[in-house]
Design an enzyme around this catalytic site. Structure first.
Site, PDB file in Angstrom:
ATOM      1  N   LYS A   1       0.812  -1.223   0.000  1.00 25.18           N
ATOM      2  CA  LYS A   1       0.000   0.000   0.000  1.00 25.18           C
ATOM      3  C   LYS A   1       0.842   1.268   0.000  1.00 25.18           C
ATOM      4  O   LYS A   1       0.499   2.237  -0.661  1.00 25.18           O
ATOM      5  CB  LYS A   1      -0.950   0.004   1.205  1.00 25.18           C
ATOM      6  CG  LYS A   1      -2.073  -0.979   1.036  1.00 25.18           C
ATOM      7  CD  LYS A   1      -3.188  -0.734   2.011  1.00 25.18           C
ATOM      8  CE  LYS A   1      -4.332  -1.702   1.706  1.00 25.18           C
ATOM      9  NZ  LYS A   1      -5.439  -1.598   2.620  1.00 25.18           N
TER      10      LYS A   1
ATOM     11  N   LYS B   1      -4.746  -9.942  -5.441  1.00 27.38           N
ATOM     12  CA  LYS B   1      -6.070 -10.132  -4.843  1.00 27.38           C
ATOM     13  C   LYS B   1      -7.048  -9.048  -5.297  1.00 27.38           C
ATOM     14  O   LYS B   1      -6.630  -7.918  -5.618  1.00 27.38           O
ATOM     15  CB  LYS B   1      -5.968 -10.159  -3.314  1.00 27.38           C
ATOM     16  CG  LYS B   1      -5.660  -8.828  -2.677  1.00 27.38           C
ATOM     17  CD  LYS B   1      -6.035  -8.815  -1.200  1.00 27.38           C
ATOM     18  CE  LYS B   1      -5.998  -7.380  -0.696  1.00 27.38           C
ATOM     19  NZ  LYS B   1      -6.832  -7.084   0.422  1.00 27.38           N
TER      20      LYS B   1
ATOM     21  N   LYS C   1     -10.490  -3.279  -2.976  1.00 27.18           N
ATOM     22  CA  LYS C   1     -11.290  -2.052  -3.122  1.00 27.18           C
ATOM     23  C   LYS C   1     -10.473  -0.927  -3.718  1.00 27.18           C
ATOM     24  O   LYS C   1     -10.987  -0.085  -4.436  1.00 27.18           O
ATOM     25  CB  LYS C   1     -11.736  -1.538  -1.745  1.00 27.18           C
ATOM     26  CG  LYS C   1     -12.623  -2.409  -0.970  1.00 27.18           C
ATOM     27  CD  LYS C   1     -13.061  -1.610   0.266  1.00 27.18           C
ATOM     28  CE  LYS C   1     -13.239  -2.484   1.467  1.00 27.18           C
ATOM     29  NZ  LYS C   1     -12.142  -2.392   2.440  1.00 27.18           N
TER      30      LYS C   1
HETATM   31  N1  AQP Z   1      -9.584 -10.511  -2.411  1.00 32.44           N
HETATM   32  C1  AQP Z   1      -9.984 -10.979  -1.239  1.00 32.44           C
HETATM   33  N2  AQP Z   1     -10.281 -12.276  -1.088  1.00 32.44           N
HETATM   34  C2  AQP Z   1     -10.688 -12.761   0.118  1.00 32.44           C
HETATM   35  N3  AQP Z   1     -10.852 -11.983   1.217  1.00 32.44           N
HETATM   36  C3  AQP Z   1     -10.572 -10.676   1.100  1.00 32.44           C
HETATM   37  N4  AQP Z   1     -10.618  -9.639   1.964  1.00 32.44           N
HETATM   38  C4  AQP Z   1     -10.220  -8.497   1.340  1.00 32.44           C
HETATM   39  N5  AQP Z   1      -9.912  -8.748   0.067  1.00 32.44           N
HETATM   40  C5  AQP Z   1     -10.120 -10.096  -0.122  1.00 32.44           C
HETATM   41  C6  AQP Z   1     -11.038  -9.757   3.349  1.00 32.44           C
HETATM   42  O1  AQP Z   1     -12.091  -8.840   3.575  1.00 32.44           O
HETATM   43  C7  AQP Z   1     -12.042  -8.397   4.925  1.00 32.44           C
HETATM   44  C8  AQP Z   1     -12.117  -6.889   4.975  1.00 32.44           C
HETATM   45  O2  AQP Z   1     -10.985  -6.306   4.356  1.00 32.44           O
HETATM   46  P1  AQP Z   1     -10.650  -4.772   4.652  1.00 32.44           P
HETATM   47  O3  AQP Z   1     -11.592  -3.898   3.988  1.00 32.44           O
HETATM   48  O4  AQP Z   1     -10.576  -4.553   6.095  1.00 32.44           O
HETATM   49  O5  AQP Z   1      -9.225  -4.521   4.063  1.00 32.44           O
HETATM   50  P2  AQP Z   1      -8.385  -5.259   3.001  1.00 32.44           P
HETATM   51  O6  AQP Z   1      -8.075  -6.614   3.471  1.00 32.44           O
HETATM   52  O7  AQP Z   1      -7.208  -4.407   2.722  1.00 32.44           O
HETATM   53  O8  AQP Z   1      -9.385  -5.342   1.761  1.00 32.44           O
HETATM   54  P3  AQP Z   1      -9.369  -4.616   0.391  1.00 32.44           P
HETATM   55  O9  AQP Z   1     -10.623  -4.915  -0.288  1.00 32.44           O
HETATM   56  O10 AQP Z   1      -8.137  -4.941  -0.348  1.00 32.44           O
HETATM   57  O11 AQP Z   1      -9.395  -3.112   0.766  1.00 32.44           O
HETATM   58  P4  AQP Z   1      -8.357  -1.971   0.491  1.00 32.44           P
HETATM   59  O12 AQP Z   1      -8.165  -1.975  -0.983  1.00 32.44           O
HETATM   60  O13 AQP Z   1      -9.048  -0.768   1.033  1.00 32.44           O
HETATM   61  O14 AQP Z   1      -7.137  -2.351   1.230  1.00 32.44           O
HETATM   62  C9  AQP Z   1     -10.744  -8.934   5.517  1.00 32.44           C
HETATM   63  O15 AQP Z   1     -11.044 -10.083   6.305  1.00 32.44           O
HETATM   64  C10 AQP Z   1      -9.935  -9.320   4.322  1.00 32.44           C
HETATM   65  O16 AQP Z   1      -9.044 -10.383   4.596  1.00 32.44           O
END
Ligand code: AQP
Length: 328
Positions: free
Chosen positions: A115, A196, A199
């Site tokens: 990030k 992965k 968002k």
């Molecule tokens: N691609 C994924 N596959 C499976 N699980 C996922 N999670 C996120 N992406 C995937 C799980 O969703 C939960 C919430 O995630 P978060 O919003 O707290 O942050 P993150 O893990 O950083 O998810 P994102 O979507 O990638 O958000 P951004 O882009 O904002 O960082 C967690 O349990 C995560 O494991």
């Protein structure tokens, strides 16, 4: 709270929640709440590790809780709350920063490296995010944390911080375990199956947002990158794109992957994608109809109830921690 296992998890109210968040994390919460005491948090303090628009953040906090509800989290069974309503999260994070967290721990976190990259202006909060996450979990004496695969490293740190504190100052924290889905713990990007679904991906073609119009989602599936060849085969090593699509199909339809592979034998990617697009569109139509049922007022009441029940538990943990440290 009774004496059975405590489950804690949360999602950041940033951007659009997507199928990865649902299939990797929230879907398992729905089953866990049938058996355990569950606490689901909207982690707004995590969201501010990168700059947010205040009005948008306020909106997204409420919308994230509505997504929990529409996914099937029952507020009569599970507690849902907004992280910033309980200031002990920040207080315990500070204490853990001082008592157990090491620079070397945080420098090794792959999510931070992904990030922040080489951005010298990345916030200290982004660097320290895993310690706040540890505080979130440890405050409630959590036993199990259902998350996606990307959070496993953070969970390891949480366990280390708890063990170090208990060892150095005396027993306070329960050591939590991570709970991953057998399939779906890592849903990959539709535009790049080596990364992965996320968002904060640069292109919306990466993810299917839970709020995408079904027609938009259909197009995203049809345009999703595929592997070389034309056979629908499940092999994440050599066929990462089609294996990811098979996983999504399996998790949304309940049909096992072997049966799907058999069904599309000799039929090529086109037919497969068309059917998957239909499955995704149907899921979203149904999900979005549920989403509309919840009002902001209702969510605020659910948050207030969650905070009222959880604040005393958080306070008790912090009191115990402070006593051990000589702060009380
Ligand atoms: N691609 C994924 N596959 C499976 N699980 C996922 N999670 C996120 N992406 C995937 C799980 O969703 C939960 C919430 O995630 P978060 O919003 O707290 O942050 P993150 O893990 O950083 O998810 P994102 O979507 O990638 O958000 P951004 O882009 O904002 O960082 C967690 O349990 C995560 O494991």
């Amino acid at each position: 709270m009774n004496t059975q296992k405590i489950i804690f998890s949360g999602v950041q109210p940033t951007g659009n929640l997507h199928l990865g968040n649902y299939l990797g994390a929230i879907k398992q919460w729905v089953n866990l709440q049938k058996v355990y005491d569950c606490i689901f948090c909207v982690v707004d303090y995590h969201a501010i590790t990168v700059r947010q628009n205040p009005d948008q953040l306020r909106r997204q906090v409420l919308d994230t809780a509505k997504i929990y509800l529409a996914c099937g989290i029952n507020p009569k069974k599970s507690l849902i709350f907004r992280q910033s309503d309980i200031n002990e999260h920040a207080e315990l994070a500070w204490i853990l920063n001082c008592t157990g967290a090491r620079m070397s721990d945080l420098e090794n976190m792959t999510q931070y490296k992904d990030k922040a990259g080489k951005d010298a202006n990345a916030s200290v909060g982004l660097f320290d995010y895993p310690v706040l996450m540890a505080a979130d979990i440890l405050l409630y004496q959590t036993n199990l944390v259902p998350v996606g695969h990307d959070q496993v490293q953070h969970l390891e740190l949480t366990r280390d911080l708890a063990k170090r504190f208990n060892h150095d100052f005396g027993q306070v924290f329960t050591i939590p375990e991570v709970q991953l889905q057998k399939t779906g713990a890592r849903i990959m990007g539709l535009d790049d199956p080596t990364k992965k679904m996320s968002k904060s991906a640069a292109s919306p073609a990466n993810f299917i947002a839970l709020t995408d119009e079904p027609e938009v989602a259909r197009k995203k599936i049809m345009r999703a990158v595929t592997d070389s060849g034309a056979e629908v085969i499940y092999d994440p090593e050599t066929k990462p794109a089609i294996s990811n699509l098979l996983t999504i199909y399996h998790l949304l339809s309940g049909i096992d992957i072997k049966t799907l592979v058999k069904k599309y034998q000799g039929r090529g990617y086109g037919d497969f994608k068309k059917d998957l697009a239909e499955v995704v569109a149907e899921f979203l139509t149904d999900f979005q109809a549920k989403l509309e049922r919840f009002s902001d007022e209702e969510v605020e009441k659910i948050f207030a109830r969650g905070a009222k029940k959880l604040k005393p538990i958080a306070k008790e943990t912090v009191k115990n921690v402070k006593e051990k440290l000589g702060l009380l």
